[in-house]
Design an enzyme around this catalytic site. Structure first.
Site, PDB file in Angstrom:
ATOM      1  N   ASP A  90      47.693  41.952  44.808  1.00 44.58           N
ATOM      2  CA  ASP A  90      48.229  40.668  45.272  1.00 44.58           C
ATOM      3  C   ASP A  90      49.732  40.780  45.512  1.00 44.58           C
ATOM      4  O   ASP A  90      50.354  41.800  45.204  1.00 44.58           O
ATOM      5  CB  ASP A  90      47.882  39.544  44.272  1.00 44.58           C
ATOM      6  N   HIS A 105      47.989  50.578  43.620  1.00 41.58           N
ATOM      7  CA  HIS A 105      46.636  50.541  44.192  1.00 41.58           C
ATOM      8  C   HIS A 105      46.588  49.892  45.572  1.00 41.58           C
ATOM      9  O   HIS A 105      45.525  49.486  46.019  1.00 41.58           O
ATOM     10  CB  HIS A 105      45.674  49.833  43.224  1.00 41.58           C
TER      11      HIS A 105
HETATM   12  P1  OAD Z   1      41.208  44.551  34.042  1.00 42.33           P
HETATM   13  O1  OAD Z   1      40.344  43.433  34.511  1.00 42.33           O
HETATM   14  O2  OAD Z   1      40.568  45.852  33.731  1.00 42.33           O
HETATM   15  O3  OAD Z   1      42.008  44.098  32.744  1.00 42.33           O
HETATM   16  C1  OAD Z   1      42.645  42.860  32.690  1.00 42.33           C
HETATM   17  C2  OAD Z   1      43.437  42.776  31.400  1.00 42.33           C
HETATM   18  O4  OAD Z   1      44.139  41.534  31.435  1.00 42.33           O
HETATM   19  C3  OAD Z   1      42.584  42.777  30.128  1.00 42.33           C
HETATM   20  O5  OAD Z   1      43.171  43.633  29.160  1.00 42.33           O
HETATM   21  C4  OAD Z   1      42.618  41.319  29.674  1.00 42.33           C
HETATM   22  O6  OAD Z   1      42.552  41.168  28.241  1.00 42.33           O
HETATM   23  C5  OAD Z   1      43.991  40.895  30.173  1.00 42.33           C
HETATM   24  N1  OAD Z   1      44.133  39.449  30.414  1.00 42.33           N
HETATM   25  C6  OAD Z   1      43.196  38.522  30.722  1.00 42.33           C
HETATM   26  N2  OAD Z   1      43.747  37.310  30.880  1.00 42.33           N
HETATM   27  C7  OAD Z   1      45.077  37.463  30.656  1.00 42.33           C
HETATM   28  C8  OAD Z   1      46.212  36.586  30.677  1.00 42.33           C
HETATM   29  N3  OAD Z   1      46.077  35.295  30.956  1.00 42.33           N
HETATM   30  N4  OAD Z   1      47.428  37.108  30.391  1.00 42.33           N
HETATM   31  C9  OAD Z   1      47.580  38.438  30.108  1.00 42.33           C
HETATM   32  N5  OAD Z   1      46.554  39.297  30.079  1.00 42.33           N
HETATM   33  C10 OAD Z   1      45.328  38.836  30.355  1.00 42.33           C
HETATM   34  O7  OAD Z   1      42.368  44.718  35.155  1.00 42.33           O
HETATM   35  P2  OAD Z   1      43.341  45.949  35.400  1.00 42.33           P
HETATM   36  O8  OAD Z   1      43.673  46.657  34.144  1.00 42.33           O
HETATM   37  O9  OAD Z   1      44.460  45.443  36.241  1.00 42.33           O
HETATM   38  O10 OAD Z   1      41.826  48.763  40.982  1.00 42.33           O
HETATM   39  O11 OAD Z   1      42.422  46.869  36.306  1.00 42.33           O
HETATM   40  C11 OAD Z   1      42.920  48.080  36.803  1.00 42.33           C
HETATM   41  C12 OAD Z   1      42.331  48.397  38.158  1.00 42.33           C
HETATM   42  O12 OAD Z   1      40.907  48.343  38.101  1.00 42.33           O
HETATM   43  C13 OAD Z   1      42.680  47.403  39.246  1.00 42.33           C
HETATM   44  O13 OAD Z   1      43.935  47.653  39.847  1.00 42.33           O
HETATM   45  C14 OAD Z   1      41.587  47.568  40.238  1.00 42.33           C
HETATM   46  C15 OAD Z   1      40.416  47.686  39.289  1.00 42.33           C
HETATM   47  O14 OAD Z   1      39.344  48.426  39.747  1.00 42.33           O
HETATM   48  C16 OAD Z   1      41.398  48.867  42.258  1.00 42.33           C
HETATM   49  O15 OAD Z   1      40.725  48.025  42.798  1.00 42.33           O
HETATM   50  C17 OAD Z   1      41.842  50.108  42.960  1.00 42.33           C
END
Ligand code: OAD
Length: 234
Positions: A90, A105
């Site tokens: 985003d 990404h």
């Molecule tokens: P995830 O969905 O794997 O993890 C999201 C994290 O955000 C988790 O640790 C949640 O506990 C936390 N979370 C949820 N709500 C929250 C809030 N309000 N405030 C703070 N934290 C919160 O997402 P990513 O780690 O970003 O890649 O995923 C990594 C990659 O996997 C993405 O970039 C995407 C995906 O496949 C691609 O599409 C290439």
């Protein structure tokens, strides 16, 4: 000279803006198979489905706004040199005012012809086109005749910006991680490049285990956690 902060963000930083995360209950990957909509294999097999998925992401992005966490990260630039290294596709960090954002990404608002690549970085930035929030369909082609594809790092593809991200983390005086499950490499391993003396803060409401005794976990959602982090810097 200003101290440097490297901010590593994931989907959690945008959750309070109304964008779903990937792996939480009810997250995007509960409803879509990443191997179908976000992988090199999926693109080769059914590019129309992949385009539709990212058309939907772009459309969602049109409707949401940056939240207080994005704004507090941007405001750090007043006193620090801030490098945001985000896994998010985003544009909410930029819209909140952050001026140095590395998108590991890729970016949902951009596309590039599917056949432009080179051995070094997997693609050439000069062919990347900003489409804003508009849909891209099969048959939408670049001047060279190639189909446009999302400017996204699909599963199964290299992460061209990882070297730059490593340099930025290694140069930081403070490392801050916000809202990522740290499941996807190489992004998940970036914090390990922090200098030995650099403190590492992690903002996430869930239990995220990092094997590093320097990590200070602020167990809160991004907006609250960022307020706490900013308070601790004073
Ligand atoms: P995830 O969905 O794997 O993890 C999201 C994290 O955000 C988790 O640790 C949640 O506990 C936390 N979370 C949820 N709500 C929250 C809030 N309000 N405030 C703070 N934290 C919160 O997402 P990513 O780690 O970003 O890649 O995923 C990594 C990659 O996997 C993405 O970039 C995407 C995906 O496949 C691609 O599409 C290439």
């Amino acid at each position: 000279m200003k101290k440097r902060i490297a901010v590593l963000t994931g989907a959690g930083v945008s959750a309070e803006s109304g964008l779903g995360t990937y792996r939480d209950n009810g997250g995007l990957w509960d409803n879509y198979d990443p191997m179908v909509v976000a992988s090199a294999e999926g693109w080769a097999r059914n590019p129309g489905l992949v385009l539709d998925f990212y058309n939907m992401q772009r459309e969602k992005l049109r409707e949401v706004q940056p939240n207080e966490a994005h704004r507090l990260i941007a405001a750090l630039e007043k006193d620090y040199t801030v490098d945001v290294i985000t896994q998010n596709v985003d544009n909410l960090h930029e819209r909140a005012g952050s001026t140095h954002v590395v998108h590991l990404h890729g970016e949902a608002t951009k596309v590039r012809p599917e056949n432009t690549c080179n051995d070094y970085d997997g693609f050439s930035e000069k062919y990347v086109v900003d489409v804003g929030y508009d849909a891209v369909r099969l048959g939408d082609k670049a001047p060279n005749g190639a189909q446009y594809r999302p400017h996204i790092v699909f599963f199964g593809e290299a992460v061209p910006k990882i070297e730059r991200a490593v340099e930025l983390v290694a140069a930081a005086d403070i490392v801050l991680i916000v809202g990522t499950s740290l499941q996807v490499y190489p992004a998940a391993g970036l914090y390990r490049y922090a200098r030995p003396e650099a403190p590492i803060y992690l903002i996430d409401p869930a239990d995220v285990t990092l094997c590093d005794s320097r990590v200070h976990h602020i167990k809160a959602v991004a907006t609250k956690g960022m307020q706490e982090f900013v308070g601790m810097l004073k």
